[in-house]
Design an enzyme around this catalytic site. Sequence first.
Site, mmCIF file in Angstrom:
data_model
loop_
_atom_site.group_PDB
_atom_site.id
_atom_site.type_symbol
_atom_site.label_atom_id
_atom_site.label_comp_id
_atom_site.label_asym_id
_atom_site.label_seq_id
_atom_site.Cartn_x
_atom_site.Cartn_y
_atom_site.Cartn_z
ATOM 1 N N GLU A 1 -4.278 -45.747 28.966
ATOM 2 C CA GLU A 1 -4.554 -45.487 27.723
ATOM 3 C C GLU A 1 -5.406 -46.441 27.095
ATOM 4 O OE1 GLU A 1 -1.536 -45.586 29.182
ATOM 5 O OE2 GLU A 1 -0.086 -44.935 28.249
ATOM 6 N N LYS B 1 -4.681 -39.825 36.263
ATOM 7 C CA LYS B 1 -4.289 -40.453 35.224
ATOM 8 C C LYS B 1 -5.011 -41.752 34.666
ATOM 9 C CE LYS B 1 -1.127 -42.182 32.677
ATOM 10 N NZ LYS B 1 -1.780 -42.673 31.636
ATOM 11 N N GLY C 1 6.492 -48.847 37.943
ATOM 12 C CA GLY C 1 6.762 -48.420 39.409
ATOM 13 C C GLY C 1 8.229 -47.913 39.474
ATOM 14 N N GLU D 1 1.311 -49.960 44.186
ATOM 15 C CA GLU D 1 0.682 -51.349 44.292
ATOM 16 C C GLU D 1 1.315 -51.733 42.868
ATOM 17 O OE1 GLU D 1 -1.217 -52.811 46.279
ATOM 18 O OE2 GLU D 1 -1.976 -51.137 47.680
ATOM 19 N N GLY E 1 0.053 -50.480 38.895
ATOM 20 C CA GLY E 1 0.442 -51.059 37.880
ATOM 21 C C GLY E 1 1.775 -51.692 37.794
ATOM 22 N N GLU F 1 5.379 -62.459 36.019
ATOM 23 C CA GLU F 1 3.942 -62.159 35.918
ATOM 24 C C GLU F 1 3.699 -62.259 34.565
ATOM 25 O OE1 GLU F 1 2.604 -58.180 36.622
ATOM 26 O OE2 GLU F 1 1.025 -59.011 37.896
ATOM 27 N N CYS G 1 -3.906 -58.384 39.433
ATOM 28 C CA CYS G 1 -2.572 -58.380 40.143
ATOM 29 C C CYS G 1 -2.515 -59.441 41.100
ATOM 30 C CB CYS G 1 -2.329 -57.034 41.015
ATOM 31 S SG CYS G 1 -3.803 -56.622 41.953
#
Length: 481
Positions: A179, A176, A234, A251, A229, A382, A285
Amino acid sequence: MYPIASHWLNYIDGQWSDSVQRLTVNNPGSAEPLATIAQATVADAEHAVQAARRCADSGELTRVRPAQRVTWLLRIAEEIRAVADEGAWVLCQENGKRLSDAKDEFIEAARYFEYYAGMADKIEGTSIPLGNGYMDFTLYDPMGVSAQIVPWNFPVSICARSLAPALAAGNAVVIKSPELSPLGMCVLIRAIANAGLPQGAVNLICGRGREVGSHLVSHRDVDQIVFTGSVPTGQSILRDAARHAIPGVMELGGKSAAIAFADADREQLLASVKSGIFFNAGQVCSAMSRLLVQREIYEEVVEAVVAMAEGLSIGTGQENADLTPVVSAGQLAGIEALCRRAIEEGAIAVTGGEAFADRAGHFMRPTVFRDVTPQMCIAQEEVFGPVLAIMSFDTEEEAIAIANGTEFGLVAGVFTQDISRAMRCTRRLKAGQVFVNEWYAGGIETPFGGVGLSGFGREKGQEALYSYVRTKNVAIRIAGE
Ligand code: NAD
């Protein structure tokens, strides 16, 4: 320059297919629409899962000799190299990243296929001695159908990072795409589709996460989930996956710290800070989002970092500027909001702290906060943007405590000339990967993954291949021994 098609499709069961709905993809450098893509529905996701299921169950990926998978993967790598320039152009336009970095993503994607091609015929079990009367050995079976959900920050290389070992091990895959940045991945999959894999081995759908993403991760015919993501997504996926106890690799995000001791090589440190927090506009990340500096050199380092940040060229990806736009207006608003909270909490934005008001695209000013304390939001959450939080420390003990003092644990760094100190810190840092004297050292060959909220499981390197297989033990009773 390459022409960019105005409408893009999903790839399901060996066919490019449209959908009843469309998503618009924007260019972050201009905030203008770039193209549309078929927005996969739940029915499309179902079609993709069933195509992968049929392929996995047919044995077409596994009854061949493993050398055939080596051939497929090497062919894929060649095909990717052939589209790298075109793909880079598309990725740069839709994502905002530098054209040269977009090209590196395609080359890295090819490297993943070359690397795992080298392992596809070496997935060997072990024999286990049980004494006379028994023969015991292990086999590695593919998982079956691997559902892979990809974020927008490095869509092409992250897609290849999971797809290459999955195919090497004989899995069929449903991917997937994100977007916000799905087009470069279509170029990647177009290249892969030329490599002669069995029908249904690779499927690509672009759709809303909460709709088709969650359909995939709660599907009984999916045998594995590979998710890259954010932490909240997650966590939601883990809840959905619990329904059928689907195993996975997670991850997730990070709040990674570099520790700069007084004896650090200043040139190495500054070069690492520059790439660590400003590469890909900080949307990495494993970005160096915290810099911990020993008090003796604190003022000197803050001054040098601020001068470097203020000297960065700002521009679009195709201009190959040092600092490019962030991916969307929503991402930019989130970064600014966190900066405002940091200022309210007492952090000082020595430079930046807000977006460029006079630019059409989504451009955040390179931002450096000083006098950050460990409990401030800017030290804990983050940001996913070009925002650095600088803190001071006195002792090694204190530096380790601050570095380990978040719920994340993706990567960490140590800058020092003292090898013993570097090794002591390396052992004690809570992170899946530790860089010494160069941020982002390592590569596709080195295992990567998190601790704590940064996730679990490992991607990259030899170890990652074993995320894509299940161990089966065969225990045999031998008569007459
Ligand atoms: P995100 O979590 O918003 O989306 C990631 C993907 O998940 C997208 O494809 C999205 O459509 C899908 N998704 C959303 N909701 C879903 C649901 N309920 N079920 C299934 N799928 C769903 O993340 P993002 O904003 O695209 O990416 C940024 C985040 O990714 C950051 O937190 C970053 O740290 C993390 N990241 C981690 C790594 C790593 O290797 N550890 C690498 C890159 C990015």
